[in-house]
Design a protein around this motif. Structure first.
Motif, short mmCIF file in Angstrom:
data_model
loop_
_atom_site.label_atom_id
_atom_site.label_comp_id
_atom_site.label_asym_id
_atom_site.label_seq_id
_atom_site.Cartn_x
_atom_site.Cartn_y
_atom_site.Cartn_z
N ARG A 139 93.66 -10.19 32.08
CA ARG A 139 94.85 -9.93 33.00
C ARG A 139 94.28 -9.74 34.32
O ARG A 139 95.39 -9.89 35.37
N LEU A 190 94.18 -10.05 40.31
CA LEU A 190 94.62 -8.78 41.08
C LEU A 190 93.58 -8.08 42.02
O LEU A 190 92.37 -8.59 42.05
N TRP A 221 102.21 -5.44 39.22
CA TRP A 221 103.03 -6.04 37.78
C TRP A 221 102.00 -6.45 36.81
O TRP A 221 101.43 -7.57 36.94
N MET A 222 102.13 -5.91 35.87
CA MET A 222 101.11 -6.24 34.68
C MET A 222 101.72 -5.99 33.18
O MET A 222 102.20 -5.12 33.03
N LEU A 223 101.32 -6.96 32.32
CA LEU A 223 101.76 -6.43 30.91
C LEU A 223 100.47 -6.58 30.03
O LEU A 223 99.66 -7.36 30.39
N PRO A 253 107.28 -11.66 24.61
CA PRO A 253 107.54 -12.75 25.92
C PRO A 253 108.60 -11.97 26.64
O PRO A 253 108.44 -12.39 27.66
N ALA A 313 108.46 -9.80 30.51
CA ALA A 313 108.24 -10.03 31.98
C ALA A 313 109.52 -10.28 32.49
O ALA A 313 109.84 -9.38 33.75
N THR A 320 101.13 -19.30 37.14
CA THR A 320 102.51 -19.08 36.14
C THR A 320 103.20 -17.86 36.82
O THR A 320 104.50 -17.93 36.76
N PHE A 332 107.09 -18.28 37.99
CA PHE A 332 107.91 -17.37 37.60
C PHE A 332 109.09 -16.88 38.63
O PHE A 332 110.33 -16.70 38.40
N ASN A 377 111.44 -19.69 39.89
CA ASN A 377 112.49 -19.70 39.04
C ASN A 377 113.52 -18.60 39.30
O ASN A 377 114.64 -18.98 39.02
N ARG A 434 121.70 -12.16 29.92
CA ARG A 434 121.33 -12.11 28.45
C ARG A 434 120.07 -11.17 28.24
O ARG A 434 120.09 -10.79 27.13
N PHE A 435 119.14 -11.24 29.03
CA PHE A 435 117.76 -10.46 28.89
C PHE A 435 118.23 -8.74 29.10
O PHE A 435 117.52 -8.10 29.19
C1 COA Z 1 102.64 -11.20 35.83
C2 COA Z 1 102.82 -11.00 34.21
C3 COA Z 1 103.47 -9.34 34.05
C4 COA Z 1 104.07 -11.74 33.99
O1 COA Z 1 104.16 -11.62 32.41
P1 COA Z 1 104.02 -13.07 31.47
O2 COA Z 1 104.43 -12.63 30.05
O3 COA Z 1 102.85 -13.64 31.92
O4 COA Z 1 105.52 -14.06 32.28
P2 COA Z 1 105.48 -15.55 31.74
O5 COA Z 1 105.89 -16.31 32.92
O6 COA Z 1 104.64 -16.04 30.91
O7 COA Z 1 106.98 -15.29 31.12
C5 COA Z 1 107.17 -14.84 29.68
C6 COA Z 1 107.94 -15.50 28.87
O8 COA Z 1 109.31 -15.37 29.55
C7 COA Z 1 109.89 -16.60 29.72
N1 COA Z 1 110.54 -16.85 31.00
C8 COA Z 1 109.87 -16.64 32.11
N2 COA Z 1 110.67 -16.84 33.05
C9 COA Z 1 111.96 -17.24 32.59
C10 COA Z 1 112.97 -17.70 32.84
N3 COA Z 1 113.24 -17.65 34.12
N4 COA Z 1 114.12 -17.93 32.03
C11 COA Z 1 113.74 -17.86 30.81
N5 COA Z 1 112.49 -17.42 30.26
C12 COA Z 1 111.70 -16.94 31.02
C13 COA Z 1 108.56 -17.60 29.62
O9 COA Z 1 108.81 -18.66 29.30
C14 COA Z 1 107.60 -16.80 28.85
O10 COA Z 1 108.02 -16.89 27.31
P3 COA Z 1 106.69 -17.62 26.32
O11 COA Z 1 105.75 -16.60 26.07
O12 COA Z 1 107.58 -17.78 25.18
O13 COA Z 1 106.48 -18.98 27.06
C15 COA Z 1 101.69 -11.11 33.45
O14 COA Z 1 101.46 -12.43 33.52
C16 COA Z 1 100.34 -10.24 33.78
O15 COA Z 1 100.25 -9.32 33.55
N6 COA Z 1 99.50 -10.89 34.57
C17 COA Z 1 98.59 -10.39 35.04
C18 COA Z 1 98.60 -9.52 36.45
C19 COA Z 1 99.21 -10.42 37.55
O16 COA Z 1 98.91 -11.44 37.59
N7 COA Z 1 100.04 -9.88 38.04
C20 COA Z 1 100.98 -10.51 38.95
C21 COA Z 1 100.59 -9.98 40.36
S1 COA Z 1 101.47 -10.59 41.80
#
Ligand code: COA
Length: 186
Positions: free
Chosen positions: A37, A41, A96-98, A104, A107, A136, A140, A143, A174-175
Motif C-alpha cells: 500500500r 506515500l 487516503w489508504m485502505l 471494493p 474507496a 489507479t 479514480f 472519474n 447509490r454508494f
Molecule cells: C487510494 C485507495 C484508498 C483507493 O482504493 P482502491 O480500492 O484501490 O480504489 P479503486 O480505484 O480500485 O476502486 C475500488 C473499486 O471501486 C470501483 N470504482 C472506483 N471508482 C468508481 C466509480 N467512479 N464508479 C464505480 N465504481 C468505481 C473500482 O472499479 C473498484 O472495484 P473493483 O475492485 O471491483 O475493480 C487505495 O488504492 C490505497 O490504499 N492505495 C494506497 C495508498 C495511496 O496510494 N493513497 C493515495 C494517496 S493520493
C-alpha cells in the motif's frame, strides 16, 4: 475562509469515519508500512512513539480532520483519510489508504463521505496531489471530475469545483444512498 472541523464520527452507508486518536497509532503505522500500500506515500517514521506524537500534534491542531475508516457492520478498521490545508473555500484531502482486504466499495464511499462532509462544512472546492505513477488513484479522481492543474517532478496537482463534486455525489448516490450522519464537532 471556511474551517475544517473534526467530527467525532460520520456514518455513511457501509462505513463510519471516526476521529483518529493516539490509540490508532499501531493500526496507522501498520498500514503505512504495508509494502502493498505504501509505494506512493510519503515515508513515515517506523517508530510507534513517533506516530503517537504525530497523533498528539494532530489532536491539538484545529485545522485538520483525520479519520479512521471503519466498517459499520463490525467496527473493523479499514483505512484512513484526512482533510487539511484549507485555502479560502477549498480543502485538501489525502492520507487516503485502505487495507488490502477492504471491500471494493470502500474507496468510492469514503471519497463521497469526505466530499459530503466538506460541502456541509461550507467548502466549495478541493485540491490535492497524487504521486506520479499512482495511475489507479489518478484515474479514480479523474472519474470523479477532478482536473489536472499542475505537476512537478513528484506529483500531479488536482482541483475539483463544487459543480463537479455535486455531479459526482449525484452520479454515485447509490454508494451513499442515505447521505451522512455526523456526530458532534470537536
Ligand atoms: C487510494 C485507495 C484508498 C483507493 O482504493 P482502491 O480500492 O484501490 O480504489 P479503486 O480505484 O480500485 O476502486 C475500488 C473499486 O471501486 C470501483 N470504482 C472506483 N471508482 C468508481 C466509480 N467512479 N464508479 C464505480 N465504481 C468505481 C473500482 O472499479 C473498484 O472495484 P473493483 O475492485 O471491483 O475493480 C487505495 O488504492 C490505497 O490504499 N492505495 C494506497 C495508498 C495511496 O496510494 N493513497 C493515495 C494517496 S493520493
Amino acid at each position: 475562509m471556511v474551517r475544517i472541523r473534526k467530527s467525532a464520527w460520520i456514518e455513511g452507508h457501509r462505513l463510519r469515519l471516526r476521529n483518529a486518536v493516539g490509540g490508532d497509532a499501531e493500526f496507522i503505522l501498520g498500514l503505512r508500512q504495508d509494502p502493498a500500500r505504501n509505494a506512493h506515500l510519503s515515508i513515515t517514521s517506523p517508530r510507534l512513539e513517533d506516530q503517537r506524537a504525530w497523533l498528539a500534534g494532530y489532536a491539538a491542531d484545529g485545522d485538520q480532520a483525520y479519520f479512521i475508516i471503519e466498517s459499520l457492520d463490525d467496527g473493523l478498521p479499514l483505512g484512513t483519510v484526512r482533510l487539511y490545508d484549507a485555502r479560502g473555500d477549498s480543502f485538501c484531502w489525502g492520507s487516503w489508504m485502505l487495507v488490502p482486504a477492504a471491500p471494493p466499495l470502500a474507496a468510492i464511499e469514503s471519497a463521497l463521505m469526505v466530499y459530503r462532509y466538506a460541502l456541509d462544512l461550507g467548502f466549495r472546492a478541493a485540491h490535492f496531489q497524487v504521486q506520479r505513477g499512482n495511475a489507479t488513484v489518478c484515474r479514480f479522481h479523474e472519474n470523479f471530475g477532478a482536473r489536472r492543474v499542475g505537476e512537478d517532478n513528484r506529483q500531479i496537482h488536482y482541483a475539483i469545483d463544487v459543480g463537479a463534486i455535486e455531479r459526482s455525489l449525484l452520479r454515485y448516490r447509490r454508494f451513499l444512498p442515505g447521505g451522512i450522519r455526523s456526530g458532534p464537532l470537536i
